[in-house]
Design an enzyme around this catalytic site. Structure first.
Site, PDB file in Angstrom:
ATOM      1  N   ARG A   1       0.741  -1.306  -0.168  1.00  0.00           N
ATOM      2  CA  ARG A   1      -0.014   0.102   0.018  1.00  0.00           C
ATOM      3  C   ARG A   1       0.961   1.346   0.234  1.00  0.00           C
ATOM      4  O   ARG A   1       1.765   1.361   0.630  1.00  0.00           O
ATOM      5  CB  ARG A   1      -0.799  -0.049   1.154  1.00  0.00           C
ATOM      6  CG  ARG A   1      -2.204  -0.953   1.313  1.00  0.00           C
ATOM      7  CD  ARG A   1      -3.187  -0.337   0.200  1.00  0.00           C
ATOM      8  NE  ARG A   1      -4.154  -1.466   0.003  1.00  0.00           N
ATOM      9  CZ  ARG A   1      -4.339  -2.474  -0.804  1.00  0.00           C
ATOM     10  NH1 ARG A   1      -3.442  -2.720  -1.756  1.00  0.00           N
ATOM     11  NH2 ARG A   1      -5.572  -3.143  -0.665  1.00  0.00           N
TER      12      ARG A   1
ATOM     13  N   HIS B   1      -0.722   0.297  -9.625  1.00  0.00           N
ATOM     14  CA  HIS B   1      -1.401  -0.825  -8.991  1.00  0.00           C
ATOM     15  C   HIS B   1      -1.827  -2.053  -9.536  1.00  0.00           C
ATOM     16  O   HIS B   1      -3.057  -2.175  -9.802  1.00  0.00           O
ATOM     17  CB  HIS B   1      -2.564  -0.050  -8.057  1.00  0.00           C
ATOM     18  CG  HIS B   1      -2.991  -0.670  -6.981  1.00  0.00           C
ATOM     19  ND1 HIS B   1      -3.441  -0.131  -5.785  1.00  0.00           N
ATOM     20  CD2 HIS B   1      -3.060  -2.083  -6.811  1.00  0.00           C
ATOM     21  CE1 HIS B   1      -3.563  -0.868  -4.845  1.00  0.00           C
ATOM     22  NE2 HIS B   1      -3.555  -2.152  -5.536  1.00  0.00           N
TER      23      HIS B   1
HETATM   24  P1  NDP Z   1      -1.463 -11.565   4.607  1.00  0.00           P
HETATM   25  O1  NDP Z   1      -2.565 -11.310   5.846  1.00  0.00           O
HETATM   26  O2  NDP Z   1      -1.602 -13.159   4.256  1.00  0.00           O
HETATM   27  O3  NDP Z   1      -0.216 -11.581   5.188  1.00  0.00           O
HETATM   28  C1  NDP Z   1       0.354 -10.380   5.969  1.00  0.00           C
HETATM   29  C2  NDP Z   1       1.678 -10.839   6.495  1.00  0.00           C
HETATM   30  O4  NDP Z   1       2.079  -9.424   6.960  1.00  0.00           O
HETATM   31  C3  NDP Z   1       1.664 -11.779   7.615  1.00  0.00           C
HETATM   32  O5  NDP Z   1       2.886 -12.479   7.577  1.00  0.00           O
HETATM   33  C4  NDP Z   1       1.674 -10.852   8.921  1.00  0.00           C
HETATM   34  O6  NDP Z   1       2.385 -11.424  10.061  1.00  0.00           O
HETATM   35  C5  NDP Z   1       2.765  -9.779   8.381  1.00  0.00           C
HETATM   36  N1  NDP Z   1       2.439  -8.644   9.205  1.00  0.00           N
HETATM   37  C6  NDP Z   1       1.309  -7.981   9.723  1.00  0.00           C
HETATM   38  N2  NDP Z   1       1.298  -6.992  10.463  1.00  0.00           N
HETATM   39  C7  NDP Z   1       2.841  -6.783  10.655  1.00  0.00           C
HETATM   40  C8  NDP Z   1       3.744  -6.216  11.485  1.00  0.00           C
HETATM   41  N3  NDP Z   1       2.984  -5.223  12.256  1.00  0.00           N
HETATM   42  N4  NDP Z   1       4.686  -6.386  11.756  1.00  0.00           N
HETATM   43  C9  NDP Z   1       5.341  -7.294  11.092  1.00  0.00           C
HETATM   44  N5  NDP Z   1       4.626  -8.245  10.139  1.00  0.00           N
HETATM   45  C10 NDP Z   1       3.200  -7.953  10.184  1.00  0.00           C
HETATM   46  O7  NDP Z   1      -1.766 -10.755   3.563  1.00  0.00           O
HETATM   47  P2  NDP Z   1      -1.424 -11.078   1.864  1.00  0.00           P
HETATM   48  O8  NDP Z   1       0.027 -11.615   1.780  1.00  0.00           O
HETATM   49  O9  NDP Z   1      -2.408 -11.786   1.212  1.00  0.00           O
HETATM   50  O10 NDP Z   1      -1.270  -9.625   1.289  1.00  0.00           O
HETATM   51  C11 NDP Z   1      -0.458  -8.470   1.844  1.00  0.00           C
HETATM   52  C12 NDP Z   1      -0.796  -7.224   1.191  1.00  0.00           C
HETATM   53  O11 NDP Z   1      -0.728  -7.059  -0.036  1.00  0.00           O
HETATM   54  C13 NDP Z   1      -2.368  -7.098   1.314  1.00  0.00           C
HETATM   55  O12 NDP Z   1      -2.786  -6.442   2.490  1.00  0.00           O
HETATM   56  C14 NDP Z   1      -2.453  -5.618   0.337  1.00  0.00           C
HETATM   57  O13 NDP Z   1      -2.444  -4.484   0.913  1.00  0.00           O
HETATM   58  C15 NDP Z   1      -1.218  -5.864  -0.522  1.00  0.00           C
HETATM   59  N6  NDP Z   1      -1.918  -6.361  -1.973  1.00  0.00           N
HETATM   60  C16 NDP Z   1      -1.556  -5.427  -2.939  1.00  0.00           C
HETATM   61  C17 NDP Z   1      -1.785  -5.839  -4.372  1.00  0.00           C
HETATM   62  C18 NDP Z   1      -1.312  -5.081  -5.408  1.00  0.00           C
HETATM   63  O14 NDP Z   1      -1.701  -5.028  -6.562  1.00  0.00           O
HETATM   64  N7  NDP Z   1      -0.561  -4.096  -5.288  1.00  0.00           N
HETATM   65  C19 NDP Z   1      -2.779  -7.021  -4.739  1.00  0.00           C
HETATM   66  C20 NDP Z   1      -3.010  -7.908  -3.337  1.00  0.00           C
HETATM   67  C21 NDP Z   1      -2.488  -7.376  -2.216  1.00  0.00           C
HETATM   68  P3  NDP Z   1       2.018 -12.926  10.752  1.00  0.00           P
HETATM   69  O15 NDP Z   1       2.329 -13.977   9.687  1.00  0.00           O
HETATM   70  O16 NDP Z   1       2.659 -12.908  11.857  1.00  0.00           O
HETATM   71  O17 NDP Z   1       0.340 -12.697  10.579  1.00  0.00           O
HETATM   72  C1  OXD Z   2      -5.885  -6.050  -3.158  1.00  0.00           C
HETATM   73  C2  OXD Z   2      -5.363  -4.952  -3.998  1.00  0.00           C
HETATM   74  O1  OXD Z   2      -5.701  -5.683  -2.081  1.00  0.00           O
HETATM   75  O2  OXD Z   2      -5.667  -5.130  -5.218  1.00  0.00           O
HETATM   76  O3  OXD Z   2      -5.883  -6.898  -3.620  1.00  0.00           O
HETATM   77  O4  OXD Z   2      -4.512  -4.038  -3.786  1.00  0.00           O
END
Ligand code: NDP
Ligand code: OXD
Length: 313
Positions: free
Chosen positions: A225, A273
């Site tokens: 993000r 994006h």
């Molecule tokens: P998940 O919820 O599966 O994974 C999130 C990861 O971040 C977990 O490993 C979690 O730790 C870690 N995390 C969360 N908070 C913290 C913190 N404070 N400190 C350290 N680690 C932290 O999410 P996804 O992998 O599915 O997606 C990740 C992000 O990617 C989405 O939230 C979205 O914003 C972004 N995204 C962007 C897209 C784009 O087109 N640019 C498309 C899709 C997603 P833990 O394992 O301990 O829970």
């Molecule tokens: C998502 C994105 O969160 O598209 O899936 O960014």
């Protein structure tokens, strides 16, 4: 069972309704309009507050993306649970994007492209992978898969998560106490964190200056993000040589304004994006399967991708 579909940002709801009707023939499925009948479940992207204020009986709010930061800024009905997409075709795209950005930088393909435009035949000196350790922030559905893919290219890989993890081929760090070591061990930083109160602004002058033990030449790939990055800190770090470049797919304000300096900075690559787009067919199938499971009596907490509102992801 009634399902309502409320999508903004150029997402046409009609194909979603058609897909859901095919998957869930017993359900009554409509595009939401103000004043519509109360539904049991909703399929949404960035719905207006009015939608949630009206749809007070919703059990499931199915987001057609992985990130739920925008949804969590809204007032939710009292008993509604949020379910996000769990991969649904996004992780392979994220792998493509991140590996492309990493390899383009490491192999200096950007320099070859510039040379080719001038008709210049000139080799770059080979670089060693061990000098380009990669750190993946966020080891969730997307981050873990990206980490494994980078390891396949024989780069040293570390990951950082909130809770402790053990993953073959990835050196794992966790929590605030692990951040220092993680940054010091990473030259290329990939952000795949959810946007929460804890992660907002985490890519800033101070953290980015700690990459690779403070040595110059770090590289940033932000595909999570825009608000993870303190945007005003980036160009000074690039101009000072502390960072060698950045590949940015997400921005604090989207679409990125035409006058934004990121577009024209020679060390920044901008994409709109687009790193991992929602795949409609796979997403419809995933959402329908979850709704079927719920209707058969499953508990929300057994569904992959159910959001913990307190945690923020
Ligand atoms: P998940 O919820 O599966 O994974 C999130 C990861 O971040 C977990 O490993 C979690 O730790 C870690 N995390 C969360 N908070 C913290 C913190 N404070 N400190 C350290 N680690 C932290 O999410 P996804 O992998 O599915 O997606 C990740 C992000 O990617 C989405 O939230 C979205 O914003 C972004 N995204 C962007 C897209 C784009 O087109 N640019 C498309 C899709 C997603 P833990 O394992 O301990 O829970
Ligand atoms: C998502 C994105 O969160 O598209 O899936 O960014």
């Amino acid at each position: 069972m009634r399902i309502t579909v409320c999508l903004s940002d150029n997402n046409r709801p009609e194909p979603w309704v058609e897909g859901l009707r095919r998957e869930l023939p017993q359900a009554e499925i409509q595009i939401w309009t103000p004043g519509a009948a109360l539904a049991d479940h909703a399929v949404v992207w960035a719905p207006p507050q009015q939608f949630l204020d009206e749809q007070q009986q919703l059990r499931g709010l199915f987001n057609i993306g992985a990130g739920v930061d925008a949804l969590l800024n809204l007032r939710l009905p009292p008993h509604t649970r949020i379910v996000r997409l769990d991969d649904a075709g996004m992780s392979v795209q994220m792998v493509e994007y991140v590996c492309h950005a990493l390899i383009r930088h490491f192999r200096e393909f950007d320099v070859y492209e510039a040379d080719a435009r001038e008709g210049v035949w000139s080799y770059r000196r080979p670089r060693a992978r061990r000098d380009f350790p990669v750190g993946v922030m966020g080891l969730g559905v997307l981050g873990e898969r990206v980490g494994h893919a980078i390891a396949q290219f024989e780069f040293p890989v570390q990951g950082w998560s909130r809770s402790p993890r053990q993953i073959d081929g990835i050196r794992c760090f966790d929590g605030d106490q692990g951040l220092d070591g993680f940054l010091a061990a990473s030259r290329v930083l990939v952000c795949l964190l959810p946007l929460t109160a804890q992660t907002r602004g985490i890519l800033n002058r101070e953290t980015l200056s700690r990459l690779h033990g403070g040595r110059p030449g770090g590289y940033l790939i932000n595909v999570a993000r825009g608000a993870h990055l303190m945007e005003q800190d980036l160009i000074p770090l690039l101009d000072a040589g502390q960072l060698a470049g950045a590949a940015l797919d997400v921005f604090a304000s989207e679409p990125l304004a035409p006058e934004h300096p990121f577009w024209r900075h020679p060390k920044i690559t901008v994409t709109p994006h687009a790193s991992a787009r929602t795949q409609r067919e796979e997403s419809v199938a995933q959402i329908a399967a979850k709704i079927r499971a719920l209707e058969a009596g499953a508990d929300f907490d057994t569904l992959p991708g159910v959001v913990d509102v307190q945690r923020g992801y």
